[in-house]
Design a protein around this motif. Structure first.
Motif, short mmCIF file in Angstrom:
data_model
loop_
_atom_site.label_atom_id
_atom_site.label_comp_id
_atom_site.label_asym_id
_atom_site.label_seq_id
_atom_site.Cartn_x
_atom_site.Cartn_y
_atom_site.Cartn_z
N THR A 1 40.34 50.16 41.80
CA THR A 1 41.18 50.49 42.93
C THR A 1 41.82 49.22 43.47
O THR A 1 42.99 49.19 43.81
CB THR A 1 40.35 51.17 44.04
N THR A 2 41.03 48.15 43.54
CA THR A 2 41.53 46.86 44.00
C THR A 2 40.70 45.75 43.39
O THR A 2 39.63 46.01 42.84
CB THR A 2 41.51 46.78 45.55
N THR A 3 41.20 44.53 43.48
CA THR A 3 40.46 43.38 42.97
C THR A 3 40.16 42.45 44.13
O THR A 3 40.63 42.66 45.25
CB THR A 3 41.26 42.62 41.91
N GLY A 4 39.39 41.41 43.86
CA GLY A 4 39.02 40.46 44.89
C GLY A 4 40.22 39.71 45.43
O GLY A 4 41.24 39.55 44.78
N ALA A 5 40.08 39.23 46.65
CA ALA A 5 41.15 38.47 47.29
C ALA A 5 41.15 37.03 46.80
O ALA A 5 40.15 36.53 46.29
CB ALA A 5 40.97 38.50 48.80
N LEU A 6 42.28 36.37 46.95
CA LEU A 6 42.43 34.96 46.62
C LEU A 6 42.11 34.66 45.16
O LEU A 6 41.49 33.65 44.83
CB LEU A 6 41.58 34.10 47.54
N GLY A 7 42.50 35.53 44.27
CA GLY A 7 42.35 35.27 42.85
C GLY A 7 40.95 35.48 42.30
O GLY A 7 40.68 35.13 41.17
N ALA A 8 40.05 36.04 43.08
CA ALA A 8 38.69 36.28 42.60
C ALA A 8 38.71 37.33 41.50
O ALA A 8 39.60 38.17 41.44
CB ALA A 8 37.79 36.72 43.74
N GLN A 9 37.75 37.30 40.64
CA GLN A 9 37.69 38.20 39.50
C GLN A 9 36.97 39.51 39.79
O GLN A 9 36.87 40.36 38.93
CB GLN A 9 36.99 37.49 38.33
N ASP A 10 36.44 39.68 41.01
CA ASP A 10 35.65 40.85 41.34
C ASP A 10 36.48 42.13 41.27
O ASP A 10 37.68 42.13 41.51
CB ASP A 10 35.04 40.71 42.73
N LEU A 11 35.81 43.24 40.92
CA LEU A 11 36.46 44.55 40.83
C LEU A 11 35.85 45.47 41.87
O LEU A 11 34.63 45.47 42.08
CB LEU A 11 36.24 45.15 39.44
N TYR A 12 36.70 46.28 42.52
CA TYR A 12 36.24 47.23 43.52
C TYR A 12 36.81 48.61 43.21
O TYR A 12 38.01 48.78 43.07
CB TYR A 12 36.69 46.80 44.92
N TYR A 13 35.91 49.59 43.12
CA TYR A 13 36.29 50.99 42.90
C TYR A 13 35.95 51.74 44.19
O TYR A 13 34.80 51.69 44.65
CB TYR A 13 35.51 51.58 41.73
N VAL A 14 36.93 52.43 44.77
CA VAL A 14 36.74 53.10 46.05
C VAL A 14 37.14 54.56 45.91
O VAL A 14 38.21 54.88 45.38
CB VAL A 14 37.60 52.44 47.15
#
Length: 156
Positions: free
Chosen positions: A63-76
């Motif tokens: 759904t979105t990725t981490g802020a400031l170029g972070a590689q984290d993944l977020y599914y909402v």
């Protein structure tokens, strides 16, 4: 034998019954579903140290990725319930956060729901007030000492 009065009474009762059914249908809740969260089987197949590309192949686009170029993944995923003319209410929210280590492998897979939620300001822009509290005359008197006459001289 039917009289005109019986037909009117029967039509009125049918109309009232139809109106009652329509009102009950209008008050029934409707649910809207937003977003996507991978199934539990998909999440359990993701192992620590796995690459970001492999996670994206298994779980799909986030759904979105981490802020400031972070590689984290977020599914909402959210569910909103709507009753008639009332404002929609969020009844369910599920967030899956997949974080990655500096080496690029999966470091953590976390799951959150609506009970874990809190209000987070997405942007915060605060501008400091450059005008000190005080009257106009006080500000004018305070600015009198900041005058630099050399600014008026043209050195060309």
């Amino acid at each position: 034998m039917d009289t005109g009065r019986d037909k009117i009474g029967r039509g009125f009762r049918r109309g009232a019954a139809m109106l009652g059914i329509a009102l009950l249908a209008a008050c029934s809740p409707t649910e809207r579903f937003h977003g996507y969260v991978p199934a539990e089987a998909v999440l359990s197949s993701i192992s620590l140290g796995e690459s970001r590309e492999a996670v994206l192949e298994k779980a799909g686009p986030p759904t979105t990725t981490g802020a400031l170029g972070a590689q984290d993944l977020y599914y909402v995923r959210s569910v909103f319930r709507h009753y008639g003319f009332f404002a929609p209410e969020e009844v369910s929210r599920e967030v899956v956060a997949i974080s990655f280590a500096a080496s690029g492998g999966v470091a953590n897979v976390e799951r959150f729901d609506l009970s874990d939620g809190r209000i987070v300001p997405l942007t915060r822009r605060v501008t400091e007030d450059s005008v000190e509290s005080g009257t106009f005359l006080r500000q004018l008197a305070g600015a009198a000492g900041n005058f630099d006459p050399s600014a008026l001289i043209n050195d060309e």
